[in-house]
Design a protein around this motif. Structure first.
Motif, PDB file in Angstrom:
ATOM      1  N   ASN A 178       0.814  -1.218   0.000  1.00 45.63           N
ATOM      2  CA  ASN A 178       0.000   0.000   0.000  1.00 45.63           C
ATOM      3  C   ASN A 178       0.846   1.266   0.000  1.00 45.63           C
ATOM      4  O   ASN A 178       0.335   2.354   0.208  1.00 45.63           O
ATOM      5  N   ARG A 179       2.136   1.116  -0.201  1.00 45.58           N
ATOM      6  CA  ARG A 179       3.036   2.252  -0.129  1.00 45.58           C
ATOM      7  C   ARG A 179       2.905   3.116  -1.383  1.00 45.58           C
ATOM      8  O   ARG A 179       2.871   2.614  -2.504  1.00 45.58           O
ATOM      9  N   LYS A 180       2.854   4.437  -1.200  1.00 47.03           N
ATOM     10  CA  LYS A 180       2.779   5.338  -2.336  1.00 47.03           C
ATOM     11  C   LYS A 180       4.097   5.309  -3.093  1.00 47.03           C
ATOM     12  O   LYS A 180       5.153   5.519  -2.504  1.00 47.03           O
ATOM     13  N   PRO A 181       4.090   5.019  -4.403  1.00 51.07           N
ATOM     14  CA  PRO A 181       5.332   4.919  -5.168  1.00 51.07           C
ATOM     15  C   PRO A 181       6.131   6.217  -5.112  1.00 51.07           C
ATOM     16  O   PRO A 181       5.591   7.301  -5.298  1.00 51.07           O
ATOM     17  N   THR A 182       7.439   6.084  -4.860  1.00 54.77           N
ATOM     18  CA  THR A 182       8.280   7.275  -4.771  1.00 54.77           C
ATOM     19  C   THR A 182       8.677   7.793  -6.149  1.00 54.77           C
ATOM     20  O   THR A 182       9.177   8.907  -6.256  1.00 54.77           O
ATOM     21  N   ALA A 183       8.492   6.988  -7.180  1.00 58.53           N
ATOM     22  CA  ALA A 183       8.848   7.422  -8.527  1.00 58.53           C
ATOM     23  C   ALA A 183       7.629   7.913  -9.301  1.00 58.53           C
ATOM     24  O   ALA A 183       7.693   8.088 -10.520  1.00 58.53           O
ATOM     25  N   GLY A 184       6.523   8.116  -8.596  1.00 61.09           N
ATOM     26  CA  GLY A 184       5.320   8.586  -9.271  1.00 61.09           C
ATOM     27  C   GLY A 184       4.664   7.485 -10.078  1.00 61.09           C
ATOM     28  O   GLY A 184       4.900   6.299  -9.873  1.00 61.09           O
ATOM     29  N   GLN A 185       3.827   7.868 -11.027  1.00 55.42           N
ATOM     30  CA  GLN A 185       3.116   6.908 -11.858  1.00 55.42           C
ATOM     31  C   GLN A 185       4.054   6.300 -12.890  1.00 55.42           C
ATOM     32  O   GLN A 185       4.668   7.009 -13.677  1.00 55.42           O
ATOM     33  N   ILE A 186       4.160   4.980 -12.879  1.00 51.54           N
ATOM     34  CA  ILE A 186       5.006   4.259 -13.829  1.00 51.54           C
ATOM     35  C   ILE A 186       4.130   3.730 -14.954  1.00 51.54           C
ATOM     36  O   ILE A 186       3.042   3.211 -14.718  1.00 51.54           O
ATOM     37  N   THR A 187       4.615   3.855 -16.182  1.00 54.45           N
ATOM     38  CA  THR A 187       3.892   3.314 -17.332  1.00 54.45           C
ATOM     39  C   THR A 187       4.678   2.158 -17.944  1.00 54.45           C
ATOM     40  O   THR A 187       5.871   1.989 -17.665  1.00 54.45           O
ATOM     41  N   ALA A 188       4.006   1.385 -18.780  1.00 55.38           N
ATOM     42  CA  ALA A 188       4.644   0.233 -19.408  1.00 55.38           C
ATOM     43  C   ALA A 188       5.838   0.645 -20.260  1.00 55.38           C
ATOM     44  O   ALA A 188       6.835  -0.091 -20.349  1.00 55.38           O
ATOM     45  N   ASP A 189       5.778   1.822 -20.869  1.00 57.21           N
ATOM     46  CA  ASP A 189       6.862   2.272 -21.739  1.00 57.21           C
ATOM     47  C   ASP A 189       8.129   2.635 -20.971  1.00 57.21           C
ATOM     48  O   ASP A 189       9.200   2.788 -21.577  1.00 57.21           O
ATOM     49  N   MET A 190       8.027   2.785 -19.654  1.00 55.84           N
ATOM     50  CA  MET A 190       9.180   3.197 -18.862  1.00 55.84           C
ATOM     51  C   MET A 190       9.976   2.020 -18.319  1.00 55.84           C
ATOM     52  O   MET A 190      11.094   2.195 -17.815  1.00 55.84           O
TER      53      MET A 190
END
Length: 535
Positions: free
Chosen positions: A278-290
């Motif tokens: 449930n931890r908020k990602p520190t790298a923000g929203q990750i997409t498949a292209d990344m």
């Protein structure tokens, strides 16, 4: 005692048993010779086990970072132990029972009970027994050292535990003053005059004889007080090893108790750090292209291996999909982006879109809690990856430092521009069985800029977060777009202050998810007495 309290702090402050046993807890340091006979709830049973396990993990972590016995080692160990819930372990060893407060008395009871709980968990195999004995011995050595040179305190401790070691008479010491001073490097006659010496059979001081730290005469070793801990440790190890063997033979009696067995079986593989479900990602929203670029910059070696295997084979077996899929979920890949990522890769191989939707889409949604019992599954910790579900032929999951052939691992590391000297350091940790330390060294040598980590590695998602922190100079932001990667979606950033605050809170407030099925039924510690076989 009321076991129905919901307030954890109130329960922690409450006494395990209101009646004092003045003979049992005379000192902070214990030999754990007699099993406990108190009543505690199952929830307290689990909490005590986890709290002591955190202590032993801290002892292990410091032991592989520093040379044991040095000033840096003891300072680091004290700091780590004070960060645990059992910080009372760092208090002075000797204190008369009549002088203790209720809090100190109950701390000693928790120390006693938690040790015996872990005996039940770590008697199950030779490997677990060796680990438990090694950490308990290091902890005992540290705690015994807290007594310093207080002769009366040490004598009280020896008498309480029936350890019949008494200093030699002054007359005998005077007759042997020259021999005692010459027996060890940098010992002077002045040192001999102010130091108590103990006369013991040389078979009880083999380690000291081997390192030439004692004077030998007629089958006896003359041990100075500052080396007495080695003798006592030998007795402690012998007693603990015997007790674990006895407990192991009696363990089948617990097979009928489905309240305890699941927890005891999983304790040795228990993850004790931050919950990444449930931890908020520190790298923000990750997409498949990344994913391609992130895998090269910030993925631990185990996840790099999975990603490369997926790109090469356009397929992945179940074990790999679980380990990699939950990791991607933990770094911030949404369900929609996860479906896109896996579908794109699988359909490049022999899996058509219809087959993917029928056979694999359900599993992805299940990991995100959208199917089945809708549980929010947690990404795998290092210990879970190392200890369970070893990879077979054709598998790409597991820990490369644990499950890869040493020569092949060395070859792979050098192909990643890790120098020979750095590779040797990593492989030394691998040979010693310190796989997480090896991974942390890989982190140190592979990051740009290179840094020396001051934290212990326990989770692949922790590796990722620390890598992003290093590469962004303390800020959490998106990686730069490269020519071979699709344009990156803009993601939000957080200040370094917020990141460090979250990290600090995670280290102090992290909790362990309780095992399913545990309730507040009262458990008698007398059950543990039968397991120990010493009463």
């Amino acid at each position: 005692m009321d076991f129905n309290k919901n307030n954890k702090k109130e329960r922690a402050k409450s006494k395990v048993n209101g009646r004092r046993d003045s003979d049992r807890y005379q000192h902070n340091l214990q030999f754990y010779s007699v099993p406990p006979t108190d009543n505690i709830s199952l929830q307290d049973f689990e909490e005590y086990a986890v709290e002591r396990l955190k202590v032993l993990k801290a002892v292990e972590s410091v032991g592989v970072k520093f040379v044991k016995g040095t000033k840096d080692y003891y300072e680091a160990l004290e700091k780590e132990l004070k960060n645990t819930a059992m910080k009372f372990i760092t208090k002075s060893v000797i204190k008369k029972e009549k002088d203790t407060t209720d809090t100190e008395y109950n701390d000693r009871k928790k120390d006693h009970i938690s040790h015996f709980i872990l005996r039940l968990a770590y008697c199950r195999s030779e490997e677990l027994r060796r680990w438990f004995i090694a950490q308990e011995m290091d902890l005992f050595r540290y705690r015994f050292g807290l007594a310093g040179n207080d002769s009366n305190s040490i004598k009280d401790f020896l008498d309480t535990n029936n350890l019949n070691y008494t200093p030699i008479p002054d007359e005998e010491k005077e007759n042997l003053r020259t021999e005692l001073a010459d027996s060890t490097y940098e010992k002077t006659t002045t040192f001999v005059e102010v130091t108590d010496y103990f006369k013991v059979p040389f078979t009880e001081a083999v380690d000291l004889v081997r390192s030439r730290k004692v004077y030998l005469s007629k089958g006896y070793a003359y041990v100075p007080r500052n080396e007495l801990v080695s003798i006592i440790l030998g007795v402690f190890r012998s007693n603990l090893s015997h007790s674990l063997a006895v407990t192991s033979r009696a363990l089948p009696h617990l097979e009928e108790d489905d309240r305890l067995l699941p927890m005891l079986s999983s304790l040795s593989k228990r993850y004790l750090g931050q919950d990444y479900s449930n931890r908020k990602p520190t790298a923000g929203q990750i997409t498949a292209d990344m994913i391609d670029l992130l895998s090269k910059e910030s993925f631990p070696l185990c996840m790099q291996q999975l990603h490369q295997g997926l790109r090469q084979n356009h397929h992945m077996k179940h074990g790999g999909r679980m380990q990699y899929g939950l990791f991607l979920k933990g770094i911030g890949l949404s369900l929609e982006e996860a479906m896109k990522f896996w579908r794109q890769e699988f359909t490049k191989g022999q899996t058509d879109p219809d087959k993917f939707d029928k056979q694999y889409a359900y599993g992805i949604r299940h990991n995100y809690g959208k199917e089945g019992k809708r549980a929010n599954y947690t990404p795998y910790s290092c210990m879970k990856i190392i200890m369970s579900n070893a990879p077979g032929q054709g598998d790409t999951h597991g820990c490369p430092f644990r499950h890869t052939d040493a020569d092949l691992l060395r070859q792979r590391l050098q192909a990643m521009a890790i120098s020979k000297e750095e590779t040797d350091q990593i492989m030394d940790s691998v040979k010693g069985g310190h796989y997480q330390v090896a991974c942390l060294k890989y982190f140190q040598f592979s990051q740009k800029p290179k840094i020396e980590p001051t934290w212990a590695l326990n989770h692949p998602n922790q590796y990722f977060e620390e890598s992003r922190r290093v590469r962004t100079g303390g800020h959490t932001s998106q990686p730069k777009t490269t020519s071979h990667s699709a344009p990156l979606t803009q993601i939000s950033t957080q200040s370094s202050t917020q990141s460090s605050t979250q990290q600090s809170q995670g280290s102090t407030q992290a909790t362990v998810q309780p095992e399913d099925g545990f309730d507040e039924l009262s458990l008698s510690m007398e059950e543990m007495v039968a397991m120990d076989g010493m009463q």
